[in-house]
Write a protein that holds these residues in place. Sequence first.
Motif, PDB file in Angstrom:
ATOM      1  N   MET A 291       0.849  -1.190   0.000  1.00 14.86           N
ATOM      2  CA  MET A 291       0.000   0.000   0.000  1.00 14.86           C
ATOM      3  C   MET A 291       0.884   1.239   0.000  1.00 14.86           C
ATOM      4  O   MET A 291       1.819   1.360   0.800  1.00 14.86           O
ATOM      5  CB  MET A 291      -0.905   0.010   1.241  1.00 14.86           C
ATOM      6  N   TYR A 292       0.587   2.158  -0.927  1.00 16.80           N
ATOM      7  CA  TYR A 292       1.331   3.407  -1.033  1.00 16.80           C
ATOM      8  C   TYR A 292       0.332   4.554  -0.986  1.00 16.80           C
ATOM      9  O   TYR A 292      -0.623   4.591  -1.777  1.00 16.80           O
ATOM     10  CB  TYR A 292       2.131   3.443  -2.330  1.00 16.80           C
ATOM     11  N   ILE A 293       0.568   5.485  -0.084  1.00 17.11           N
ATOM     12  CA  ILE A 293      -0.406   6.540   0.178  1.00 17.11           C
ATOM     13  C   ILE A 293       0.193   7.896  -0.184  1.00 17.11           C
ATOM     14  O   ILE A 293       1.272   8.266   0.296  1.00 17.11           O
ATOM     15  CB  ILE A 293      -0.829   6.536   1.663  1.00 17.11           C
ATOM     16  N   ASP A 294      -0.507   8.634  -1.043  1.00 18.53           N
ATOM     17  CA  ASP A 294      -0.148  10.009  -1.384  1.00 18.53           C
ATOM     18  C   ASP A 294      -1.264  10.929  -0.930  1.00 18.53           C
ATOM     19  O   ASP A 294      -2.431  10.508  -0.819  1.00 18.53           O
ATOM     20  CB  ASP A 294       0.033  10.167  -2.897  1.00 18.53           C
ATOM     21  N   SER A 295      -0.914  12.174  -0.706  1.00 16.12           N
ATOM     22  CA  SER A 295      -1.954  13.141  -0.354  1.00 16.12           C
ATOM     23  C   SER A 295      -1.622  14.491  -0.973  1.00 16.12           C
ATOM     24  O   SER A 295      -0.457  14.819  -1.212  1.00 16.12           O
ATOM     25  CB  SER A 295      -2.075  13.283   1.171  1.00 16.12           C
ATOM     26  N   ASN A 296      -2.671  15.247  -1.216  1.00 14.06           N
ATOM     27  CA  ASN A 296      -2.526  16.583  -1.775  1.00 14.06           C
ATOM     28  C   ASN A 296      -3.445  17.521  -0.990  1.00 14.06           C
ATOM     29  O   ASN A 296      -4.644  17.249  -0.843  1.00 14.06           O
ATOM     30  CB  ASN A 296      -2.896  16.587  -3.263  1.00 14.06           C
ATOM     31  N   VAL A 297      -2.875  18.607  -0.475  1.00 16.35           N
ATOM     32  CA  VAL A 297      -3.627  19.523   0.380  1.00 16.35           C
ATOM     33  C   VAL A 297      -4.139  20.689  -0.444  1.00 16.35           C
ATOM     34  O   VAL A 297      -3.386  21.321  -1.206  1.00 16.35           O
ATOM     35  CB  VAL A 297      -2.747  20.033   1.536  1.00 16.35           C
ATOM     36  N   ASN A 298      -5.410  20.983  -0.254  1.00 18.22           N
ATOM     37  CA  ASN A 298      -6.030  22.133  -0.914  1.00 18.22           C
ATOM     38  C   ASN A 298      -6.874  22.866   0.121  1.00 18.22           C
ATOM     39  O   ASN A 298      -8.010  22.486   0.397  1.00 18.22           O
ATOM     40  CB  ASN A 298      -6.880  21.681  -2.098  1.00 18.22           C
ATOM     41  N   GLY A 299      -6.275  23.879   0.721  1.00 15.21           N
ATOM     42  CA  GLY A 299      -6.952  24.597   1.802  1.00 15.21           C
ATOM     43  C   GLY A 299      -7.100  23.705   3.011  1.00 15.21           C
ATOM     44  O   GLY A 299      -6.122  23.186   3.539  1.00 15.21           O
ATOM     45  N   THR A 300      -8.350  23.487   3.440  1.00 17.45           N
ATOM     46  CA  THR A 300      -8.592  22.642   4.611  1.00 17.45           C
ATOM     47  C   THR A 300      -8.952  21.214   4.221  1.00 17.45           C
ATOM     48  O   THR A 300      -9.336  20.408   5.072  1.00 17.45           O
ATOM     49  CB  THR A 300      -9.738  23.230   5.462  1.00 17.45           C
ATOM     50  N   THR A 301      -8.820  20.916   2.935  1.00 19.18           N
ATOM     51  CA  THR A 301      -9.183  19.591   2.426  1.00 19.18           C
ATOM     52  C   THR A 301      -7.953  18.875   1.905  1.00 19.18           C
ATOM     53  O   THR A 301      -7.048  19.495   1.352  1.00 19.18           O
ATOM     54  CB  THR A 301     -10.216  19.716   1.294  1.00 19.18           C
ATOM     55  N   ALA A 302      -7.919  17.561   2.091  1.00 18.41           N
ATOM     56  CA  ALA A 302      -6.829  16.747   1.558  1.00 18.41           C
ATOM     57  C   ALA A 302      -7.405  15.651   0.681  1.00 18.41           C
ATOM     58  O   ALA A 302      -8.342  14.939   1.076  1.00 18.41           O
ATOM     59  CB  ALA A 302      -6.011  16.138   2.680  1.00 18.41           C
ATOM     60  N   ASP A 303      -6.842  15.536  -0.521  1.00 22.29           N
ATOM     61  CA  ASP A 303      -7.174  14.422  -1.396  1.00 22.29           C
ATOM     62  C   ASP A 303      -6.145  13.330  -1.166  1.00 22.29           C
ATOM     63  O   ASP A 303      -4.937  13.558  -1.310  1.00 22.29           O
ATOM     64  CB  ASP A 303      -7.153  14.855  -2.863  1.00 22.29           C
ATOM     65  N   VAL A 304      -6.628  12.149  -0.819  1.00 27.05           N
ATOM     66  CA  VAL A 304      -5.743  11.033  -0.491  1.00 27.05           C
ATOM     67  C   VAL A 304      -5.886   9.959  -1.558  1.00 27.05           C
ATOM     68  O   VAL A 304      -6.997   9.534  -1.881  1.00 27.05           O
ATOM     69  CB  VAL A 304      -6.071  10.457   0.903  1.00 27.05           C
ATOM     70  N   ASN A 305      -4.770   9.542  -2.098  1.00 23.37           N
ATOM     71  CA  ASN A 305      -4.746   8.487  -3.109  1.00 23.37           C
ATOM     72  C   ASN A 305      -4.078   7.259  -2.496  1.00 23.37           C
ATOM     73  O   ASN A 305      -2.912   7.333  -2.075  1.00 23.37           O
ATOM     74  CB  ASN A 305      -3.977   8.956  -4.343  1.00 23.37           C
ATOM     75  N   VAL A 306      -4.797   6.156  -2.425  1.00 19.78           N
ATOM     76  CA  VAL A 306      -4.277   4.918  -1.841  1.00 19.78           C
ATOM     77  C   VAL A 306      -4.049   3.929  -2.976  1.00 19.78           C
ATOM     78  O   VAL A 306      -5.000   3.532  -3.677  1.00 19.78           O
ATOM     79  CB  VAL A 306      -5.255   4.335  -0.797  1.00 19.78           C
ATOM     80  N   LYS A 307      -2.797   3.548  -3.176  1.00 18.34           N
ATOM     81  CA  LYS A 307      -2.427   2.619  -4.257  1.00 18.34           C
ATOM     82  C   LYS A 307      -2.076   1.256  -3.662  1.00 18.34           C
ATOM     83  O   LYS A 307      -1.334   1.185  -2.684  1.00 18.34           O
ATOM     84  CB  LYS A 307      -1.233   3.173  -5.040  1.00 18.34           C
TER      85      LYS A 307
END
Length: 835
Positions: free
Chosen positions: A1-17
């Motif tokens: 499992m590889y986890i990336d995240s991207n922050v946009n203001g108070t929200t985070a987009d999380v991509n779980v591979k």
Amino acid sequence: MYIDSNVNGTTADVNVKNEISNKSNDDKELKIVTDIYDADGNKVTGTEQKVTAKANKNVQPYSTKCQIDNVHLWNGTKDPYLYTANVTVYNENDEVLDTVSDNFGVRTYEIKNGKFYLNGQEYEIHGVGMHQDREGYGNAVPDDLKVQDMNLMQEMGVNAIRTSHYPHSQSTYNLADERGMLVYCEIPYYLLLSNAESYKTSIKEELKEMIRQGYNHPSIMMWGIENEVYQPASAAAFGKDFQINENTLVSFNSSVAKLAQKEDTTRYIVQAQIDSSNANKVCAKWSKNGNVDYTGVNLYVGFKSSVSSADDEGRKEITDTLNRKLNEYKQTYNASSMMITEYGAGANINQHATMDENFSWSSDDASKDKHYEEYQAFVLETYYSLIQKRKDIPVSFVWNMFDFSCYRNEGGIPRRNTKGLVCYDHTTKKDAFYFYKANWNQQDKFVYLTSKRYTERDTKYQQIKVYSNCEGVELFVNGQSVGKGRKQQSGVFVWDDVKLDDMNTIKAVGTSDGQTYSDEVSGIKAENKNSATSIKYQTHIQSIGWQEAKKDGQTSGTIGKGLRMEALKVKLQNKKYGGNIEYRTHIAQKGWQDWKKNGQTAGTTGEKLAMEAVRLKLTGELAEHYDIYYRVHSQSYGWLGWAKNGEIAGTAGLAKRMEAIQIKLVEKGGKAPGTSEKHYVSNQGVFYQSHVQTYGWQTWKQNGETSGTSGQAKRLEAIKIKLQKMKVSGNIEYQSHVQTYGWEKSWKKNGQLSGTSGKAKRLEAVKIRLTGEMKNKYDVYYRVHAQSYGWLGWAKNGEKAGTEGLAKRLEAVQIVLVEKGGAAPGSTEKTFIKK
């Protein structure tokens, strides 16, 4: 499992591979559920997807995206907040086939403008390098002791670790995640490349394994691809496989960097290089075009290079060299900033020495058996000061947090690298540990007396040093206060020339926010073990540079070679009394320079300017016990007479170079080493004469000498000033402020009397100016000794010097001509005081 995240203001987009595997002969319909939990175990978001696992497929990539609202950022040691991602695989009957879970943190980081930013906020890096071994355990260190190591680092204020020179155990990175430590993680690719394909393959496999194993650790900010790989000629000794040409090295290391970029696009790809111009020029070839984001240099200036003294002059030597190297390497990499991936010095806590102008360090001392605890601290203080002042070092790591095992036998301990801030037992803290704690940990207030283990000292006059994060520190020796400490730099308080008894108890008391903190040591013996106080001096000579030091009346310089003296250093040895030696030089085209002391450089180097005259003096108790005599060998005149105690020796206005000097200490009131006649020759410059209460007219003084008195409460009543044998036209004019009368109505010039005689009226202030071509060629500086205030600052070119409306007498005056735009003879602050 590889986890990336991207922050946009108070929200985070999380991509779980993930990767799924189906070894059966049939396709399988699966349900994959991804859930994300906060630190308290509450589910914050999740997804559920149907996936077909293809038959006989070992690796089938799968990814899903989740969104975290009001995301809680992982914010270093301030707030190392962790989420948990859980992925569960179900079959068509809703039975669990497999599950995997891992912690992760959401954060952003960036290096820009010479600084490190975490989550958009500037974040000062407090970095250390660390090996994983420990005394009694080798590399097999239990996890509970790793917790102890982490506690010790956090006590010191560490927030970044370079896990050197290989990936450490996952438990180390788990701790870093939990404690908020930033991490520079690297592969064990050190020094050499081999032509063997197995060697090259191993390096790349290690890189992939490191990145994939550490991918989800929020603590890891950087992947290190090599350490000091530069393929020296000596590598051939390891066999023909290690005879690598430059093109092969550059090509392979470029491929390693590109592989790292491919494996992880979210982290910095970095490397550490040895301190070598050629090695870094080669390294830059594989680092260009964005292959490597940042390169750091491992710097050991001051430990693996010579330093002439452990005082301000020694600090300057180290700092100047470091600045030169860092600027060079920035240019090599066309970089706006540089990392310092290692800096340090060895220390054996059983070896001690007094750090002063008499201590020196040779470049080969690093490999010898003496690594003084005090010298390590001296070197690290100097580096830290430079790092704080420069604005282009976003990341740096002290080498090392702990002593570690190695193949060397240095510092008096076999097979030990002594550069740690803590000993190999991972418990005993060296002095330098507390230096960093004073700067990096502002919450845990403390006071720490350095050199506690230096129990037998070889002189009774010592500099005492304290590390503290308190606002101020007071020192007590045998119950008597020595006063507040002088702040050498952040976290460092010092007391100069502290007199110790035969046996001493030393105590330091710090204050912060109304609270007191203290440290104390007893059993400190002090004895003047060395011979009598003596003097040591060095001259910088045209075409030769710095000569070997001379002492006690020996000749330093040259005679009969027509070479100019350009600079001078003077030190006291085996000092048995408080006080210092101070000296200043008169330089061609520049005039008199500021006073220097204790081994500092007076004069110039690299400017091809001659010393023409010099003054030396003793201060404090030293001046009560000794006279200092000195004479110079001047162009055309040969040896002049012996000057003493601040008198001018040499020439002025004659363009005659100094060629040699002799300096000698004499017991107070003792016989001069020779004639004192004609120690100063000048037929050009500014001359002045003052009329003093009771004494009348004094003899003419010139070029910065003192006319008048101090300490006798005698008023100046009048003054005459004139120029003599100047090569340009113009006059000197002057005006006095006289008791009762105020400012004179007209300016006087060229030896006319300004003030009064026979009227018992004090001078209170003066103004002096030049006219004609003199005004264009020179600045005239002057300062006065005023009642109650002492020496005021240097005024110039018609400015007021003295007081007005305070009924304060002038007692003495000094006047100097300086080439136009040249440096002032001293401070220009507070030249005139008016009610």
